[in-house]
Write a protein that holds these residues in place. Sequence first.
Motif, PDB file in Angstrom:
ATOM      1  N   PRO A  26     -13.931   4.439   2.266  1.00 35.99           N
ATOM      2  CA  PRO A  26     -12.783   5.331   2.074  1.00 35.99           C
ATOM      3  C   PRO A  26     -12.966   6.348   0.959  1.00 35.99           C
ATOM      4  N   THR A  27     -12.568   7.580   1.229  1.00 37.56           N
ATOM      5  CA  THR A  27     -12.639   8.649   0.220  1.00 37.56           C
ATOM      6  C   THR A  27     -11.818   8.288  -1.008  1.00 37.56           C
ATOM      7  N   ASP A  28     -10.757   7.505  -0.842  1.00 35.21           N
ATOM      8  CA  ASP A  28      -9.895   7.156  -1.985  1.00 35.21           C
ATOM      9  C   ASP A  28     -10.565   6.190  -2.954  1.00 35.21           C
ATOM     10  N   MET A  29     -11.777   5.700  -2.580  1.00 39.54           N
ATOM     11  CA  MET A  29     -12.526   4.820  -3.497  1.00 39.54           C
ATOM     12  C   MET A  29     -13.767   5.541  -4.043  1.00 39.54           C
ATOM     13  N   SER A  70      -5.231  19.334  -5.924  1.00 35.80           N
ATOM     14  CA  SER A  70      -6.502  19.556  -6.635  1.00 35.80           C
ATOM     15  C   SER A  70      -7.706  19.134  -5.801  1.00 35.80           C
ATOM     16  N   ILE A  71      -7.493  18.270  -4.776  1.00 37.64           N
ATOM     17  CA  ILE A  71      -8.681  17.798  -4.042  1.00 37.64           C
ATOM     18  C   ILE A  71      -8.960  18.627  -2.796  1.00 37.64           C
ATOM     19  N   GLY A  72      -8.043  19.558  -2.457  1.00 38.36           N
ATOM     20  CA  GLY A  72      -8.347  20.388  -1.300  1.00 38.36           C
ATOM     21  C   GLY A  72      -7.155  21.171  -0.804  1.00 38.36           C
ATOM     22  N   LEU A  73      -7.386  21.996   0.218  1.00 43.12           N
ATOM     23  CA  LEU A  73      -6.337  22.876   0.763  1.00 43.12           C
ATOM     24  C   LEU A  73      -5.279  22.066   1.513  1.00 43.12           C
ATOM     25  N   ARG A  74      -5.694  20.987   2.100  1.00 39.75           N
ATOM     26  CA  ARG A  74      -4.796  20.054   2.788  1.00 39.75           C
ATOM     27  C   ARG A  74      -3.940  20.740   3.873  1.00 39.75           C
ATOM     28  N   PRO A  75      -4.544  21.449   4.827  1.00 33.61           N
ATOM     29  CA  PRO A  75      -3.754  22.103   5.881  1.00 33.61           C
ATOM     30  C   PRO A  75      -3.056  21.070   6.766  1.00 33.61           C
ATOM     31  N   MET A  95       5.416  16.164  -3.445  1.00 32.41           N
ATOM     32  CA  MET A  95       4.554  15.182  -2.796  1.00 32.41           C
ATOM     33  C   MET A  95       4.323  15.598  -1.346  1.00 32.41           C
ATOM     34  N   ARG A  96       3.123  16.034  -1.034  1.00 29.48           N
ATOM     35  CA  ARG A  96       2.827  16.608   0.258  1.00 29.48           C
ATOM     36  C   ARG A  96       3.011  15.625   1.400  1.00 29.48           C
ATOM     37  N   ALA A  97       2.995  14.322   1.086  1.00 26.58           N
ATOM     38  CA  ALA A  97       3.190  13.336   2.170  1.00 26.58           C
ATOM     39  C   ALA A  97       4.602  13.425   2.733  1.00 26.58           C
ATOM     40  N   PHE A 154      -9.940  15.908  14.497  1.00 25.95           N
ATOM     41  CA  PHE A 154     -10.414  15.069  13.388  1.00 25.95           C
ATOM     42  C   PHE A 154      -9.434  13.897  13.272  1.00 25.95           C
ATOM     43  N   PRO A 155      -9.893  12.693  12.995  1.00 24.93           N
ATOM     44  CA  PRO A 155      -8.957  11.552  12.919  1.00 24.93           C
ATOM     45  C   PRO A 155      -8.106  11.613  11.651  1.00 24.93           C
ATOM     46  N   SER A 156      -7.255  12.629  11.587  1.00 26.96           N
ATOM     47  CA  SER A 156      -6.370  12.811  10.437  1.00 26.96           C
ATOM     48  C   SER A 156      -5.360  11.666  10.353  1.00 26.96           C
ATOM     49  N   VAL A 157      -5.270  11.038   9.178  1.00 24.56           N
ATOM     50  CA  VAL A 157      -4.323   9.928   8.978  1.00 24.56           C
ATOM     51  C   VAL A 157      -2.891  10.439   9.159  1.00 24.56           C
ATOM     52  N   ALA A 161       0.829  -1.213   0.000  1.00 26.91           N
ATOM     53  CA  ALA A 161       0.000   0.000   0.000  1.00 26.91           C
ATOM     54  C   ALA A 161       0.865   1.264   0.000  1.00 26.91           C
ATOM     55  N   LYS A 162       0.653   2.097  -1.041  1.00 26.85           N
ATOM     56  CA  LYS A 162       1.403   3.369  -1.135  1.00 26.85           C
ATOM     57  C   LYS A 162       1.304   4.130   0.192  1.00 26.85           C
ATOM     58  N   ASN A 163       0.082   4.168   0.758  1.00 26.88           N
ATOM     59  CA  ASN A 163      -0.146   5.011   1.936  1.00 26.88           C
ATOM     60  C   ASN A 163       0.309   4.377   3.245  1.00 26.88           C
TER      61      ASN A 163
HETATM   62  C1  EPZ Z   1      -4.065  10.404   3.762  1.00 29.74           C
HETATM   63  O1  EPZ Z   1      -3.923  11.792   3.472  1.00 29.74           O
HETATM   64  C2  EPZ Z   1      -3.847   9.688   2.426  1.00 29.74           C
HETATM   65  N1  EPZ Z   1      -2.516   9.969   1.929  1.00 29.74           N
HETATM   66  C3  EPZ Z   1      -4.901  10.162   1.408  1.00 29.74           C
HETATM   67  O2  EPZ Z   1      -4.708   9.416   0.219  1.00 29.74           O
HETATM   68  C4  EPZ Z   1      -6.280   9.833   1.974  1.00 29.74           C
HETATM   69  O3  EPZ Z   1      -7.270  10.295   1.082  1.00 29.74           O
HETATM   70  C5  EPZ Z   1      -6.453  10.524   3.341  1.00 29.74           C
HETATM   71  O4  EPZ Z   1      -5.383  10.102   4.233  1.00 29.74           O
HETATM   72  C6  EPZ Z   1      -7.780  10.178   3.996  1.00 29.74           C
HETATM   73  O5  EPZ Z   1      -7.897   8.813   4.166  1.00 29.74           O
HETATM   74  C7  EPZ Z   1      -1.448   9.328   2.486  1.00 29.74           C
HETATM   75  O6  EPZ Z   1      -1.588   8.536   3.403  1.00 29.74           O
HETATM   76  C8  EPZ Z   1      -0.114   9.631   1.897  1.00 29.74           C
HETATM   77  P1  EPZ Z   1      -6.017  13.399   6.445  1.00 29.74           P
HETATM   78  P2  EPZ Z   1      -3.850  12.859   4.700  1.00 29.74           P
HETATM   79  O7  EPZ Z   1      -5.007  14.125   7.250  1.00 29.74           O
HETATM   80  O8  EPZ Z   1      -3.091  12.277   5.827  1.00 29.74           O
HETATM   81  C9  EPZ Z   1      -8.043  17.643   6.873  1.00 29.74           C
HETATM   82  C10 EPZ Z   1      -4.484   9.079  -2.101  1.00 29.74           C
HETATM   83  O9  EPZ Z   1      -5.241   9.256  -3.067  1.00 29.74           O
HETATM   84  N2  EPZ Z   1      -6.853  17.968   7.677  1.00 29.74           N
HETATM   85  O10 EPZ Z   1      -6.730  12.226   7.051  1.00 29.74           O
HETATM   86  O11 EPZ Z   1      -3.413  14.148   4.140  1.00 29.74           O
HETATM   87  C11 EPZ Z   1      -7.675  17.464   5.401  1.00 29.74           C
HETATM   88  O12 EPZ Z   1      -7.653  18.721   4.742  1.00 29.74           O
HETATM   89  C12 EPZ Z   1      -4.383  10.127  -1.001  1.00 29.74           C
HETATM   90  O13 EPZ Z   1      -3.769   8.058  -1.939  1.00 29.74           O
HETATM   91  C13 EPZ Z   1      -6.827  19.192   8.357  1.00 29.74           C
HETATM   92  O14 EPZ Z   1      -7.765  19.983   8.282  1.00 29.74           O
HETATM   93  O15 EPZ Z   1      -5.402  12.942   5.076  1.00 29.74           O
HETATM   94  C14 EPZ Z   1      -8.789  16.579   4.894  1.00 29.74           C
HETATM   95  O16 EPZ Z   1      -9.918  17.373   4.612  1.00 29.74           O
HETATM   96  C15 EPZ Z   1      -5.295  11.314  -1.266  1.00 29.74           C
HETATM   97  N3  EPZ Z   1      -5.724  19.499   9.097  1.00 29.74           N
HETATM   98  C16 EPZ Z   1      -9.081  15.675   6.091  1.00 29.74           C
HETATM   99  O17 EPZ Z   1      -8.542  16.352   7.246  1.00 29.74           O
HETATM  100  C17 EPZ Z   1      -4.654  18.625   9.200  1.00 29.74           C
HETATM  101  O18 EPZ Z   1      -3.678  18.960   9.911  1.00 29.74           O
HETATM  102  C18 EPZ Z   1      -8.444  14.297   5.990  1.00 29.74           C
HETATM  103  O19 EPZ Z   1      -7.057  14.499   5.914  1.00 29.74           O
HETATM  104  C19 EPZ Z   1      -4.709  17.405   8.513  1.00 29.74           C
HETATM  105  C20 EPZ Z   1      -5.823  17.088   7.759  1.00 29.74           C
END
Ligand code: EPZ
Length: 417
Positions: A306-309, A120-125, A94-96, A163-166, A23-25
């Motif tokens: 999952p949003t990725d699907m 392109s899918i969002g601001l990604r803060p 690559m933002r990751a 938020f359960p940010s990955v 898995a890339k992620n």
């Molecule tokens: C990971 O991104 C994945 N990328 C994404 O996959 C995946 O879509 C996403 O998790 C959700 O499952 C990797 O693992 C490399 P989040 P990540 O933090 O960690 C907001 C793909 O296509 N947020 O869970 O960036 C954010 O803007 C990619 O393989 C904040 O507001 O996702 C988003 O709306 C795309 N502040 C939401 O939370 C933060 O500090 C989910 O983001 C962090 C995130």
Amino acid sequence: MEKTSVTIEGGHELNGVIDVFGAKNAVLPILSSTIMLDGETTLLNIPPIGDINSMVRMLNSLNIRTEYRAGGSIHILNQKKIRHIAPYELVTAMRASFFVAGPLLAKTGFAKVPLPGGCSIGLRPVDIHIQGLKKLGVDINFEHGFVEFSALNLKGDAIDLPFPSVGATENIMMAACLAKGETVINNAAREPEVVDLANFLIKAGAVIEGHGTSSIFVQGVQSLMGVRDYFVIPDRIEIGTLLIAGGITGGCVEIKHVHSSYLSSITDVLDEAGLIISYDNNNVRCSANGSIHPVDITTEPHPGFPTDMQAQMMALLSIACGKSVIKETIFENRFMHVNELVRMGASIQVDGQIAIVSGGKLSGADVKITDLRAGAALVLAGLIAEGKTVVHGLHHLNRGYFNLMGKLKSLGARLDL
Ligand code: EPZ
């Protein structure tokens, strides 16, 4: 010379058995965590894709010798003095790459990482990352587009994620491994890729519990050692994409060596759409069974859908016998594939975060990829559309899928690169 477009002739069933890579992620945070590991590490089952190449370049820029070896493995040798500045061009590519902040901090006490741009899918803060690291005693300064982190002694604390940010869960969990004392991450992400990172770190000597639940406990340790031959979990998003390729074309596709426990949030929805899903041993099979049923979907953090699907499911539901409602709750701009699907004859109305998909027939057209998963959706649509579809912008796809066209061709797709 990498091809930029593919011509797909629709209407051919896809049938067969295929394997997928890691898995890339999961690979991306695991690679960044090797900054904290002394000595040698070998990762197995690694796809040679764009985003992983970027992370390999990132680690080498930090003085960590990282290289692909034969058979889909990566070897990391961490023995010299690590640089703690992440190059701008690699983070923006690559933002990751922002995942290197936590490990760099834990290992060197410093990190200087460019603020990742949106995409392109969002601001990604990255505010959740920042707030969590601050709770571990990190001083943070923003200057000239960089985030400067410093922490002469990281100390564990209780962190409640809004938020359960990955990525934030992963960054904080990695930093906590070498902090003094215990860290609890509440409202943590439960994605399988977070679990795989934790399992990898435990093999390196970390003390982590609760991974896969909403509360992760980390007991800081003095040091972490390299891990030999770690086999990364299979890519559930690639698996879901290939299963849909079988279902959308009326065929039957089987994927070998999968983890069924990680896949149910995807295959339950495919089952609801009328596809026949079956698991035996570690294989999963998807067979078409007459028409596709409309399904209402809401993307959610794991164990939700999952949003990725989301984009790939929209392609499938574009040929369903009825109306489906898709609600995207994770990213603010993840309907970029809609206009391209509409150019192929799909009937889709978008109102904010909701897309209403009225199933019908698709016809081949020239379409443009805007982001990784949108690209997968357009390829899937091309497999069933009447006539030829030319999908432009394959470089987006190559960031996250290894040899997707070759795999589809081996299953019976008629396509010319
Ligand atoms: C990971 O991104 C994945 N990328 C994404 O996959 C995946 O879509 C996403 O998790 C959700 O499952 C990797 O693992 C490399 P989040 P990540 O933090 O960690 C907001 C793909 O296509 N947020 O869970 O960036 C954010 O803007 C990619 O393989 C904040 O507001 O996702 C988003 O709306 C795309 N502040 C939401 O939370 C933060 O500090 C989910 O983001 C962090 C995130």
